[in-house]
Design a protein around this motif. Structure first.
Motif, mmCIF file in Angstrom:
data_model
loop_
_atom_site.group_PDB
_atom_site.id
_atom_site.type_symbol
_atom_site.label_atom_id
_atom_site.label_comp_id
_atom_site.label_asym_id
_atom_site.label_seq_id
_atom_site.Cartn_x
_atom_site.Cartn_y
_atom_site.Cartn_z
ATOM 1 N N GLU A 131 22.076 64.635 48.010
ATOM 2 C CA GLU A 131 22.413 65.583 49.072
ATOM 3 C C GLU A 131 22.183 67.021 48.632
ATOM 4 O O GLU A 131 21.975 67.912 49.460
ATOM 5 C CB GLU A 131 23.880 65.413 49.477
ATOM 6 C CG GLU A 131 24.237 64.013 49.957
ATOM 7 C CD GLU A 131 25.733 63.815 50.065
ATOM 8 O OE1 GLU A 131 26.465 64.791 49.781
ATOM 9 O OE2 GLU A 131 26.162 62.713 50.449
ATOM 10 N N ARG A 132 22.213 67.258 47.318
ATOM 11 C CA ARG A 132 22.071 68.616 46.790
ATOM 12 C C ARG A 132 20.717 68.852 46.138
ATOM 13 O O ARG A 132 20.521 69.850 45.456
ATOM 14 C CB ARG A 132 23.196 68.892 45.790
ATOM 15 C CG ARG A 132 24.553 68.961 46.465
ATOM 16 C CD ARG A 132 25.676 69.269 45.498
ATOM 17 N NE ARG A 132 26.061 68.085 44.734
ATOM 18 C CZ ARG A 132 25.998 68.006 43.414
ATOM 19 N NH1 ARG A 132 25.536 69.006 42.707
ATOM 20 N NH2 ARG A 132 26.398 66.922 42.793
ATOM 21 N N GLY A 133 19.787 67.926 46.360
ATOM 22 C CA GLY A 133 18.453 68.117 45.830
ATOM 23 C C GLY A 133 18.315 67.828 44.357
ATOM 24 O O GLY A 133 17.269 68.105 43.760
ATOM 25 N N THR A 134 19.351 67.264 43.747
ATOM 26 C CA THR A 134 19.295 66.915 42.329
ATOM 27 C C THR A 134 18.751 65.509 42.188
ATOM 28 O O THR A 134 19.088 64.619 42.955
ATOM 29 C CB THR A 134 20.696 67.035 41.698
ATOM 30 O OG1 THR A 134 21.027 68.413 41.578
ATOM 31 C CG2 THR A 134 20.760 66.397 40.325
ATOM 32 N N ARG A 135 17.910 65.297 41.185
ATOM 33 C CA ARG A 135 17.312 63.977 41.003
ATOM 34 C C ARG A 135 17.416 63.537 39.555
ATOM 35 O O ARG A 135 17.395 64.354 38.639
ATOM 36 C CB ARG A 135 15.857 63.960 41.470
ATOM 37 C CG ARG A 135 14.960 65.025 40.882
ATOM 38 C CD ARG A 135 13.636 65.072 41.655
ATOM 39 N NE ARG A 135 12.785 66.179 41.298
ATOM 40 C CZ ARG A 135 11.771 66.118 40.456
ATOM 41 N NH1 ARG A 135 11.489 64.966 39.859
ATOM 42 N NH2 ARG A 135 11.032 67.170 40.194
ATOM 43 N N GLU A 140 8.315 73.152 40.946
ATOM 44 C CA GLU A 140 8.686 73.420 42.334
ATOM 45 C C GLU A 140 7.851 72.579 43.305
ATOM 46 O O GLU A 140 6.763 72.148 42.999
ATOM 47 C CB GLU A 140 8.464 74.910 42.638
ATOM 48 C CG GLU A 140 9.390 75.818 41.821
ATOM 49 C CD GLU A 140 9.167 77.279 42.110
ATOM 50 O OE1 GLU A 140 8.237 77.584 42.888
ATOM 51 O OE2 GLU A 140 9.919 78.106 41.583
ATOM 52 N N SER A 189 23.059 71.861 42.042
ATOM 53 C CA SER A 189 21.987 71.570 42.992
ATOM 54 C C SER A 189 20.623 71.729 42.334
ATOM 55 O O SER A 189 20.448 72.551 41.424
ATOM 56 C CB SER A 189 22.086 72.518 44.194
ATOM 57 O OG SER A 189 23.315 72.366 44.853
ATOM 58 N N ASP A 190 19.667 70.942 42.809
ATOM 59 C CA ASP A 190 18.273 71.055 42.385
ATOM 60 C C ASP A 190 18.092 70.880 40.879
ATOM 61 O O ASP A 190 17.187 71.468 40.281
ATOM 62 C CB ASP A 190 17.679 72.395 42.828
ATOM 63 C CG ASP A 190 17.713 72.570 44.339
ATOM 64 O OD1 ASP A 190 17.378 71.599 45.038
ATOM 65 O OD2 ASP A 190 18.101 73.651 44.813
#
Length: 277
Positions: free
Chosen positions: A97-101, A277, A117-118
């Motif tokens: 949900e926060r763009g973290t992988r 990015e 996040s991210d």
């Protein structure tokens, strides 16, 4: 009652031998679980930066120690992996949900760890309890982020980097890596060392309070920290054992040299960040 006071009261009972893993109540475990949730949400941290620099939050470190002292080792499973530990692994459903992988087959996040996040976690890598990893940070392959370590925003941890953990004594600040830092592959940061923001550290550099930092910007020798906006790398300097008969060619010891960060170094780092990015 606040979580701070609940943890402090529980610590006092634990320290007075009034409660242990066998006698801890449901309410006690509710306090421990709420504490871990606070860490995972980033609402509480093991260390914070004040006007006088970074300081440990002793009650937070005590809360982490309570989660080991008041829990029994259990057989657990996560996916297809069976293991034994006092803590389960962290649930990761909130990360997407926060763009973290985090890539599969080897990224391990223990309960009580925060990822912003991210973020990117490459496998295999490990983030321990109490660690705080800021927004936009890369934890590369074979990296370890130790207990209570505080990693800032937009940090790059190169492959095979070790960020040491500090749980005891509770008053000691953990390892700090501030915003915008880039650590080259194979770096080691231990024993509460502080890496100042926007510093670029060369590969295989050991940063420890026991190793001197020769800051050529301010022309001083310092211990336990790298100032902000530096380019740092390992060099060998003459040891006090240099005149010993066993060292015919001279004896040397490792040191860290810190220079003013150059524009081309910053540009190269920014180009590398753009690839993510």
């Amino acid at each position: 009652m606040t979580l701070h006071s609940d943890v402090s009261d529980l610590w006092q009972r634990y320290d007075d031998d009034e409660v242990d893993a066998e006698t801890a109540s449901t309410d006690d475990h509710d306090t421990l679980d709420a504490f871990l949730e606070g860490l995972e949400a980033g609402e509480i941290r093991a260390a914070e930066k004040g006007s006088d620099g970074w300081e440990a939050n002793e009650w937070v470190k005590r809360g982490i120690l309570l989660n080991f002292g008041l829990r029994a080792t259990e057989a657990r499973s996560y996916g297809d992996v069976d293991y034994h530990d006092v803590l389960p692994l962290r649930e990761t459903g909130d990360l997407g949900e926060r763009g973290t992988r985090n890539t599969p087959d080897g990224t391990t996040i223990r309960r009580g760890a925060y990822l912003g996040s991210d973020c990117i976690m490459m496998s295999p890598s490990f983030v321990n309890v109490g660690a705080h990893v800021g927004d936009g940070t890369l934890v590369d392959s074979c990296d370890t982020v130790g207990s209570c370590a505080q990693i800032g925003e937009n940090v790059k941890l190169g492959a095979n980097t070790l960020i040491g953990g500090v749980l005891e004594p509770v008053e000691d600040a953990p390892v700090i890596v501030e915003d915008g830092v880039s650590l080259g592959a194979g770096c080691r940061v231990t024993s509460g060392f502080v890496v100042g923001e926007n510093t670029v550290v060369g590969e295989n550099t050991l940063l420890s309070p026991r190793i001197p930092v020769y800051d050529l910007v301010e022309e001083e020798v310092i211990y336990g920290r790298l100032p902000p906006e530096r380019r740092a790398f390992t060099r060998m300097v003459e040891s006090s054992l240099g005149d010993h008969d066993l060292f015919a060619g001279g004896a040397y010891k490792p040191a860290v040299v810190a220079l003013d960060i150059e524009a081309d170094t910053r540009d190269a780092t920014e180009r590398e960040e753009a690839l993510r990015e």
